[in-house]
Design a protein around this motif. Structure first.
Motif, PDB file in Angstrom:
ATOM      1  N   SER A 120       0.790  -1.155   0.061  1.00 47.23           N
ATOM      2  CA  SER A 120       0.150  -0.095   0.045  1.00 47.23           C
ATOM      3  C   SER A 120       0.916   1.140   0.067  1.00 47.23           C
ATOM      4  CB  SER A 120      -0.914   0.084   1.455  1.00 47.23           C
ATOM      5  OG  SER A 120      -0.144  -0.059   2.452  1.00 47.23           O
ATOM      6  N   TYR A 121       0.379   2.421   0.010  1.00 50.15           N
ATOM      7  CA  TYR A 121       1.061   3.715   0.166  1.00 50.15           C
ATOM      8  C   TYR A 121       0.080   4.891   0.677  1.00 50.15           C
ATOM      9  CZ  TYR A 121      -1.717   5.594  -3.886  1.00 50.15           C
ATOM     10  OH  TYR A 121      -3.036   6.028  -4.458  1.00 50.15           O
ATOM     11  N   TYR A 122       0.742   5.736   1.100  1.00 52.47           N
ATOM     12  CA  TYR A 122      -0.232   6.779   1.653  1.00 52.47           C
ATOM     13  C   TYR A 122       0.690   8.179   1.488  1.00 52.47           C
ATOM     14  CZ  TYR A 122       2.436   6.260   6.101  1.00 52.47           C
ATOM     15  OH  TYR A 122       3.192   6.098   7.192  1.00 52.47           O
ATOM     16  N   MET A 123       0.104   9.153   1.340  1.00 50.36           N
ATOM     17  CA  MET A 123       0.820  10.588   1.056  1.00 50.36           C
ATOM     18  C   MET A 123       1.133  11.206   2.589  1.00 50.36           C
ATOM     19  SD  MET A 123       1.008  10.561  -2.090  1.00 50.36           S
ATOM     20  CE  MET A 123       1.230  12.199  -2.602  1.00 50.36           C
ATOM     21  N   THR A 124       2.221  12.030   2.296  1.00 47.32           N
ATOM     22  CA  THR A 124       2.401  12.705   3.721  1.00 47.32           C
ATOM     23  C   THR A 124       1.594  13.718   4.036  1.00 47.32           C
ATOM     24  OG1 THR A 124       4.047  13.991   2.479  1.00 47.32           O
ATOM     25  CG2 THR A 124       4.889  12.082   3.568  1.00 47.32           C
ATOM     26  N   ASP A 125       1.547  14.491   5.315  1.00 46.70           N
ATOM     27  CA  ASP A 125       0.366  15.267   5.558  1.00 46.70           C
ATOM     28  C   ASP A 125       1.159  16.653   5.114  1.00 46.70           C
ATOM     29  OD1 ASP A 125      -0.035  17.751   7.719  1.00 46.70           O
ATOM     30  OD2 ASP A 125      -1.498  15.916   8.102  1.00 46.70           O
ATOM     31  N   TYR A 126       0.022  17.422   4.804  1.00 50.60           N
ATOM     32  CA  TYR A 126       0.249  18.815   4.225  1.00 50.60           C
ATOM     33  C   TYR A 126       1.156  19.927   4.944  1.00 50.60           C
ATOM     34  CZ  TYR A 126      -2.922  21.176   7.337  1.00 50.60           C
ATOM     35  OH  TYR A 126      -3.647  21.642   8.538  1.00 50.60           O
ATOM     36  N   ARG A 127       1.215  19.438   6.388  1.00 48.96           N
ATOM     37  CA  ARG A 127       2.199  20.386   7.123  1.00 48.96           C
ATOM     38  C   ARG A 127       3.515  19.943   6.988  1.00 48.96           C
ATOM     39  NH1 ARG A 127      -1.281  19.147  12.380  1.00 48.96           N
ATOM     40  NH2 ARG A 127      -1.216  17.150  11.452  1.00 48.96           N
ATOM     41  N   CYS A 128       4.048  18.787   6.228  1.00 47.94           N
ATOM     42  CA  CYS A 128       5.357  18.502   5.987  1.00 47.94           C
ATOM     43  C   CYS A 128       6.077  19.323   5.183  1.00 47.94           C
ATOM     44  CB  CYS A 128       5.275  17.076   5.479  1.00 47.94           C
ATOM     45  SG  CYS A 128       4.722  15.805   6.713  1.00 47.94           S
ATOM     46  N   PRO A 129       7.373  19.570   5.313  1.00 47.01           N
ATOM     47  CA  PRO A 129       7.980  20.370   4.408  1.00 47.01           C
ATOM     48  C   PRO A 129       8.335  20.101   2.942  1.00 47.01           C
ATOM     49  CG  PRO A 129       9.571  19.301   5.864  1.00 47.01           C
ATOM     50  CD  PRO A 129       8.081  19.225   6.649  1.00 47.01           C
ATOM     51  N   LYS A 130       8.264  18.667   2.684  1.00 44.98           N
ATOM     52  CA  LYS A 130       8.209  18.054   1.387  1.00 44.98           C
ATOM     53  C   LYS A 130       7.034  17.207   1.290  1.00 44.98           C
ATOM     54  CE  LYS A 130      13.060  17.577   0.275  1.00 44.98           C
ATOM     55  NZ  LYS A 130      14.203  16.686   0.097  1.00 44.98           N
ATOM     56  N   THR A 131       6.307  17.234   0.006  1.00 46.02           N
ATOM     57  CA  THR A 131       5.268  16.547  -0.349  1.00 46.02           C
ATOM     58  C   THR A 131       5.961  15.068  -0.631  1.00 46.02           C
ATOM     59  OG1 THR A 131       3.843  18.404  -0.967  1.00 46.02           O
ATOM     60  CG2 THR A 131       3.338  16.001  -1.802  1.00 46.02           C
ATOM     61  N   GLY A 132       5.649  14.043   0.031  1.00 46.81           N
ATOM     62  CA  GLY A 132       6.064  12.931  -0.409  1.00 46.81           C
ATOM     63  C   GLY A 132       5.051  11.766  -0.398  1.00 46.81           C
ATOM     64  N   ALA A 133       5.358  10.531  -0.770  1.00 43.98           N
ATOM     65  CA  ALA A 133       4.402   9.465  -0.768  1.00 43.98           C
ATOM     66  C   ALA A 133       5.155   8.292  -0.224  1.00 43.98           C
ATOM     67  CB  ALA A 133       4.288   8.775  -2.376  1.00 43.98           C
ATOM     68  N   ILE A 134       4.743   7.523   0.924  1.00 48.67           N
ATOM     69  CA  ILE A 134       5.241   6.647   1.750  1.00 48.67           C
ATOM     70  C   ILE A 134       4.687   5.293   1.153  1.00 48.67           C
ATOM     71  CG2 ILE A 134       5.850   5.730   3.897  1.00 48.67           C
ATOM     72  CD1 ILE A 134       5.248   8.731   4.992  1.00 48.67           C
ATOM     73  N   LEU A 135       5.662   4.488   0.651  1.00 49.65           N
ATOM     74  CA  LEU A 135       5.308   3.180   0.135  1.00 49.65           C
ATOM     75  C   LEU A 135       5.594   2.135   1.592  1.00 49.65           C
ATOM     76  CD1 LEU A 135       7.193   3.139  -3.219  1.00 49.65           C
ATOM     77  CD2 LEU A 135       4.878   3.880  -2.792  1.00 49.65           C
ATOM     78  N   VAL A 136       4.474   1.305   1.490  1.00 48.20           N
ATOM     79  CA  VAL A 136       4.428   0.351   2.588  1.00 48.20           C
ATOM     80  C   VAL A 136       4.740  -0.954   1.844  1.00 48.20           C
ATOM     81  CG1 VAL A 136       3.325  -0.796   4.293  1.00 48.20           C
ATOM     82  CG2 VAL A 136       2.924   1.647   3.907  1.00 48.20           C
ATOM     83  N   THR A 137       5.816  -1.806   2.403  1.00 41.28           N
ATOM     84  CA  THR A 137       6.094  -2.934   1.771  1.00 41.28           C
ATOM     85  C   THR A 137       5.483  -4.249   2.297  1.00 41.28           C
ATOM     86  OG1 THR A 137       8.244  -3.472   3.240  1.00 41.28           O
ATOM     87  CG2 THR A 137       8.585  -2.251   1.001  1.00 41.28           C
ATOM     88  N   LYS A 138       5.435  -5.247   1.682  1.00 41.96           N
ATOM     89  CA  LYS A 138       4.670  -6.550   2.299  1.00 41.96           C
ATOM     90  C   LYS A 138       5.300  -7.191   3.411  1.00 41.96           C
ATOM     91  CE  LYS A 138       2.782  -8.017  -2.119  1.00 41.96           C
ATOM     92  NZ  LYS A 138       2.915  -8.885  -3.175  1.00 41.96           N
ATOM     93  N   LYS A 139       6.636  -6.415   3.705  1.00 41.55           N
ATOM     94  CA  LYS A 139       7.167  -6.779   5.052  1.00 41.55           C
ATOM     95  C   LYS A 139       7.066  -5.658   6.077  1.00 41.55           C
ATOM     96  CE  LYS A 139      10.913  -9.661   3.223  1.00 41.55           C
ATOM     97  NZ  LYS A 139      12.379  -9.797   3.171  1.00 41.55           N
ATOM     98  N   GLY A 140       6.282  -4.784   5.714  1.00 40.25           N
ATOM     99  CA  GLY A 140       5.915  -3.625   6.614  1.00 40.25           C
ATOM    100  C   GLY A 140       6.736  -2.309   6.861  1.00 40.25           C
ATOM    101  N   ARG A 141       7.762  -2.505   5.906  1.00 41.93           N
ATOM    102  CA  ARG A 141       8.642  -1.226   5.851  1.00 41.93           C
ATOM    103  C   ARG A 141       8.385  -0.241   5.083  1.00 41.93           C
ATOM    104  NH1 ARG A 141      13.886  -4.995   4.205  1.00 41.93           N
ATOM    105  NH2 ARG A 141      14.141  -5.875   6.341  1.00 41.93           N
ATOM    106  N   ASN A 142       8.591   1.113   5.667  1.00 37.95           N
ATOM    107  CA  ASN A 142       8.120   2.270   4.918  1.00 37.95           C
ATOM    108  C   ASN A 142       9.079   2.749   4.051  1.00 37.95           C
ATOM    109  OD1 ASN A 142       5.703   1.793   6.224  1.00 37.95           O
ATOM    110  ND2 ASN A 142       5.959   3.227   7.682  1.00 37.95           N
ATOM    111  N   ILE A 143       8.794   3.417   2.875  1.00 37.90           N
ATOM    112  CA  ILE A 143       9.906   3.882   2.022  1.00 37.90           C
ATOM    113  C   ILE A 143       9.280   5.067   1.656  1.00 37.90           C
ATOM    114  CG2 ILE A 143      11.275   3.589  -0.003  1.00 37.90           C
ATOM    115  CD1 ILE A 143      10.812   0.543   0.155  1.00 37.90           C
TER     116      ILE A 143
END
Length: 91
Positions: free
Chosen positions: A47-70
């Motif tokens: 899965s993935y989700y977007m970072t909060d609008y209050r963060c300095p950089k807009t980013g996407a966080i990819l969640v791997t099948k092992k549970g790691r966030n990238i």
């Protein structure tokens, strides 16, 4: 002499109150400060989700099948492809 003690206590109280108010602010939990530089295989992403609008950089966080966030740049074409793949596979 009493007036100076009261003034000193008021200043001390104001300083303590301001430090409590500053540290209790609620902010975003997940922000990306640095993006992962290499491509990721889309079959490894759950899965993935977007970072909060209050963060300095807009980013996407990819969640791997092992549970790691990238953290990745959502404007890159390969990241858009992964997000599209995840969206289509969730239906």
């Amino acid at each position: 002499m009493r007036a100076s003690h009261i003034l000193l206590l008021c200043m001390l109280g104001a300083a303590l109150l301001s430090s409590v108010l500053c540290s209790s602010e609620i902010g975003p939990d997940d922000c990306c400060f640095k993006f992962y530089p290499r491509r990721v295989n889309k079959t490894l992403i759950r899965s993935y989700y977007m970072t909060d609008y209050r963060c300095p950089k807009t980013g996407a966080i990819l969640v791997t099948k092992k549970g790691r966030n990238i953290c990745v740049d959502p404007n890159l074409s390969w990241v858009e492809g992964i997000m599209k793949h995840v969206d289509e596979s969730s239906f």
